[in-house]
Design a protein around this motif. Sequence first.
Motif, PDB file in Angstrom:
ATOM      1  N   SER A   2      30.275  11.201  -9.447  1.00  0.00           N
ATOM      2  CA  SER A   2      31.618  10.710  -9.145  1.00  0.00           C
ATOM      3  C   SER A   2      32.278  11.633  -8.128  1.00  0.00           C
ATOM      4  CB  SER A   2      32.487  10.681 -10.397  1.00  0.00           C
ATOM      5  OG  SER A   2      31.971   9.804 -11.361  1.00  0.00           O
ATOM      6  N   LEU A   3      33.062  11.053  -7.239  1.00  0.00           N
ATOM      7  CA  LEU A   3      33.887  11.825  -6.313  1.00  0.00           C
ATOM      8  C   LEU A   3      35.245  11.141  -6.206  1.00  0.00           C
ATOM      9  CD1 LEU A   3      31.293  12.524  -3.463  1.00  0.00           C
ATOM     10  CD2 LEU A   3      32.226  14.202  -5.059  1.00  0.00           C
ATOM     11  N   LEU A   4      36.287  11.920  -5.945  1.00  0.00           N
ATOM     12  CA  LEU A   4      37.639  11.400  -5.848  1.00  0.00           C
ATOM     13  C   LEU A   4      38.027  11.070  -4.413  1.00  0.00           C
ATOM     14  CD1 LEU A   4      39.354  13.924  -8.277  1.00  0.00           C
ATOM     15  CD2 LEU A   4      38.588  11.583  -8.776  1.00  0.00           C
ATOM     16  N   LYS A   5      39.015  10.214  -4.253  1.00  0.00           N
ATOM     17  CA  LYS A   5      39.540   9.856  -2.947  1.00  0.00           C
ATOM     18  C   LYS A   5      39.813  11.112  -2.126  1.00  0.00           C
ATOM     19  CE  LYS A   5      43.428   7.553  -0.756  1.00  0.00           C
ATOM     20  NZ  LYS A   5      44.646   6.753  -0.960  1.00  0.00           N
ATOM     21  N   GLY A   6      39.339  11.122  -0.874  1.00  0.00           N
ATOM     22  CA  GLY A   6      39.572  12.246   0.018  1.00  0.00           C
ATOM     23  C   GLY A   6      38.512  13.336  -0.031  1.00  0.00           C
ATOM     24  N   GLU A   7      37.682  13.331  -1.061  1.00  0.00           N
ATOM     25  CA  GLU A   7      36.607  14.321  -1.106  1.00  0.00           C
ATOM     26  C   GLU A   7      35.541  13.959  -0.075  1.00  0.00           C
ATOM     27  OE1 GLU A   7      36.039  16.491  -5.149  1.00  0.00           O
ATOM     28  OE2 GLU A   7      35.882  14.324  -5.537  1.00  0.00           O
ATOM     29  N   PHE A   8      34.747  14.948   0.303  1.00  0.00           N
ATOM     30  CA  PHE A   8      33.710  14.693   1.301  1.00  0.00           C
ATOM     31  C   PHE A   8      32.560  15.673   1.137  1.00  0.00           C
ATOM     32  CE2 PHE A   8      36.627  17.719   3.085  1.00  0.00           C
ATOM     33  CZ  PHE A   8      35.815  18.650   3.723  1.00  0.00           C
ATOM     34  N   VAL A   9      31.438  15.274   1.694  1.00  0.00           N
ATOM     35  CA  VAL A   9      30.267  16.138   1.771  1.00  0.00           C
ATOM     36  C   VAL A   9      30.010  16.354   3.256  1.00  0.00           C
ATOM     37  CG1 VAL A   9      27.812  16.380   1.242  1.00  0.00           C
ATOM     38  CG2 VAL A   9      29.328  15.206  -0.380  1.00  0.00           C
ATOM     39  N   GLY A  26      34.098   1.857  -6.085  1.00  0.00           N
ATOM     40  CA  GLY A  26      34.844   2.483  -5.004  1.00  0.00           C
ATOM     41  C   GLY A  26      34.292   2.211  -3.615  1.00  0.00           C
ATOM     42  N   LYS A  27      34.855   2.943  -2.640  1.00  0.00           N
ATOM     43  CA  LYS A  27      34.483   2.785  -1.233  1.00  0.00           C
ATOM     44  C   LYS A  27      34.303   4.156  -0.583  1.00  0.00           C
ATOM     45  CE  LYS A  27      36.932  -1.551  -0.615  1.00  0.00           C
ATOM     46  NZ  LYS A  27      37.966  -2.259   0.133  1.00  0.00           N
ATOM     47  N   ALA A  28      33.288   4.228   0.304  1.00  0.00           N
ATOM     48  CA  ALA A  28      33.014   5.476   1.015  1.00  0.00           C
ATOM     49  C   ALA A  28      32.387   5.149   2.369  1.00  0.00           C
ATOM     50  CB  ALA A  28      32.081   6.355   0.206  1.00  0.00           C
ATOM     51  N   LYS A  29      32.443   6.116   3.277  1.00  0.00           N
ATOM     52  CA  LYS A  29      31.743   6.039   4.558  1.00  0.00           C
ATOM     53  C   LYS A  29      30.620   7.057   4.523  1.00  0.00           C
ATOM     54  CE  LYS A  29      35.734   4.823   7.386  1.00  0.00           C
ATOM     55  NZ  LYS A  29      36.568   5.285   8.503  1.00  0.00           N
ATOM     56  N   LEU A  30      29.412   6.586   4.748  1.00  0.00           N
ATOM     57  CA  LEU A  30      28.245   7.454   4.787  1.00  0.00           C
ATOM     58  C   LEU A  30      27.696   7.408   6.200  1.00  0.00           C
ATOM     59  CD1 LEU A  30      26.128   9.180   3.260  1.00  0.00           C
ATOM     60  CD2 LEU A  30      24.940   7.058   2.742  1.00  0.00           C
ATOM     61  N   THR A  31      27.600   8.567   6.842  1.00  0.00           N
ATOM     62  CA  THR A  31      27.052   8.645   8.186  1.00  0.00           C
ATOM     63  C   THR A  31      25.661   9.250   8.103  1.00  0.00           C
ATOM     64  OG1 THR A  31      29.270   8.929   9.109  1.00  0.00           O
ATOM     65  CG2 THR A  31      27.418   9.525  10.514  1.00  0.00           C
ATOM     66  N   ILE A  32      24.688   8.529   8.662  1.00  0.00           N
ATOM     67  CA  ILE A  32      23.308   9.008   8.723  1.00  0.00           C
ATOM     68  C   ILE A  32      22.937   9.084  10.193  1.00  0.00           C
ATOM     69  CG2 ILE A  32      20.914   8.608   8.048  1.00  0.00           C
ATOM     70  CD1 ILE A  32      22.001   6.893   5.722  1.00  0.00           C
ATOM     71  N   SER A  54      26.496  12.782   6.173  1.00  0.00           N
ATOM     72  CA  SER A  54      27.747  13.227   5.568  1.00  0.00           C
ATOM     73  C   SER A  54      28.366  12.052   4.826  1.00  0.00           C
ATOM     74  CB  SER A  54      28.713  13.752   6.635  1.00  0.00           C
ATOM     75  OG  SER A  54      29.045  12.727   7.546  1.00  0.00           O
ATOM     76  N   LEU A  55      29.296  12.346   3.929  1.00  0.00           N
ATOM     77  CA  LEU A  55      29.933  11.327   3.102  1.00  0.00           C
ATOM     78  C   LEU A  55      31.428  11.587   3.041  1.00  0.00           C
ATOM     79  CD1 LEU A  55      29.503   8.958   1.031  1.00  0.00           C
ATOM     80  CD2 LEU A  55      29.436  10.732  -0.727  1.00  0.00           C
ATOM     81  N   MET A  56      32.239  10.546   3.289  1.00  0.00           N
ATOM     82  CA  MET A  56      33.697  10.627   3.150  1.00  0.00           C
ATOM     83  C   MET A  56      34.125   9.575   2.143  1.00  0.00           C
ATOM     84  SD  MET A  56      36.748  11.695   3.688  1.00  0.00           S
ATOM     85  CE  MET A  56      36.585  12.882   4.991  1.00  0.00           C
ATOM     86  N   VAL A  57      34.838  10.000   1.105  1.00  0.00           N
ATOM     87  CA  VAL A  57      35.268   9.100   0.043  1.00  0.00           C
ATOM     88  C   VAL A  57      36.606   8.465   0.420  1.00  0.00           C
ATOM     89  CG1 VAL A  57      35.816   8.907  -2.400  1.00  0.00           C
ATOM     90  CG2 VAL A  57      34.050  10.516  -1.638  1.00  0.00           C
ATOM     91  N   ILE A  58      36.651   7.133   0.422  1.00  0.00           N
ATOM     92  CA  ILE A  58      37.870   6.399   0.769  1.00  0.00           C
ATOM     93  C   ILE A  58      38.690   6.107  -0.487  1.00  0.00           C
ATOM     94  CG2 ILE A  58      38.776   4.267   1.782  1.00  0.00           C
ATOM     95  CD1 ILE A  58      36.160   4.294   3.513  1.00  0.00           C
ATOM     96  N   THR A  59      38.030   5.582  -1.527  1.00  0.00           N
ATOM     97  CA  THR A  59      38.634   5.438  -2.855  1.00  0.00           C
ATOM     98  C   THR A  59      37.660   6.106  -3.828  1.00  0.00           C
ATOM     99  OG1 THR A  59      37.583   3.323  -3.398  1.00  0.00           O
ATOM    100  CG2 THR A  59      39.680   3.218  -2.205  1.00  0.00           C
ATOM    101  N   ALA A  60      38.125   6.470  -4.991  1.00  0.00           N
ATOM    102  CA  ALA A  60      37.259   7.148  -5.965  1.00  0.00           C
ATOM    103  C   ALA A  60      35.956   6.358  -6.125  1.00  0.00           C
ATOM    104  CB  ALA A  60      37.972   7.278  -7.303  1.00  0.00           C
ATOM    105  N   ILE A  61      34.830   7.067  -6.113  1.00  0.00           N
ATOM    106  CA  ILE A  61      33.528   6.407  -6.214  1.00  0.00           C
ATOM    107  C   ILE A  61      32.736   6.923  -7.411  1.00  0.00           C
ATOM    108  CG2 ILE A  61      33.287   5.881  -3.754  1.00  0.00           C
ATOM    109  CD1 ILE A  61      31.397   8.322  -3.535  1.00  0.00           C
TER     110      ILE A  61
END
Length: 70
Positions: A2-9, A26-32, A54-61
Amino acid sequence: GSLLKGEFVESHSHPTMEEYYFFTKGKAKLTIDTIEYSCKKDTFIKIPKNSIHSLMVITAIDFIYWGIAI
């Protein structure tokens, strides 16, 4: 996992491991490498070894994760 809104890798890669994600909430953007993917519930995605990602969390996932050494 689980990750919260705004968290990122931050961008990184794995020379000897492939990763697999199955998003269950939830929703996230994953860039490969240079391609950006919109991930949401029921998205299944593979990250090949040596790919910069990398991963950017848009809503909690919530997600199921597999890391497979090769």
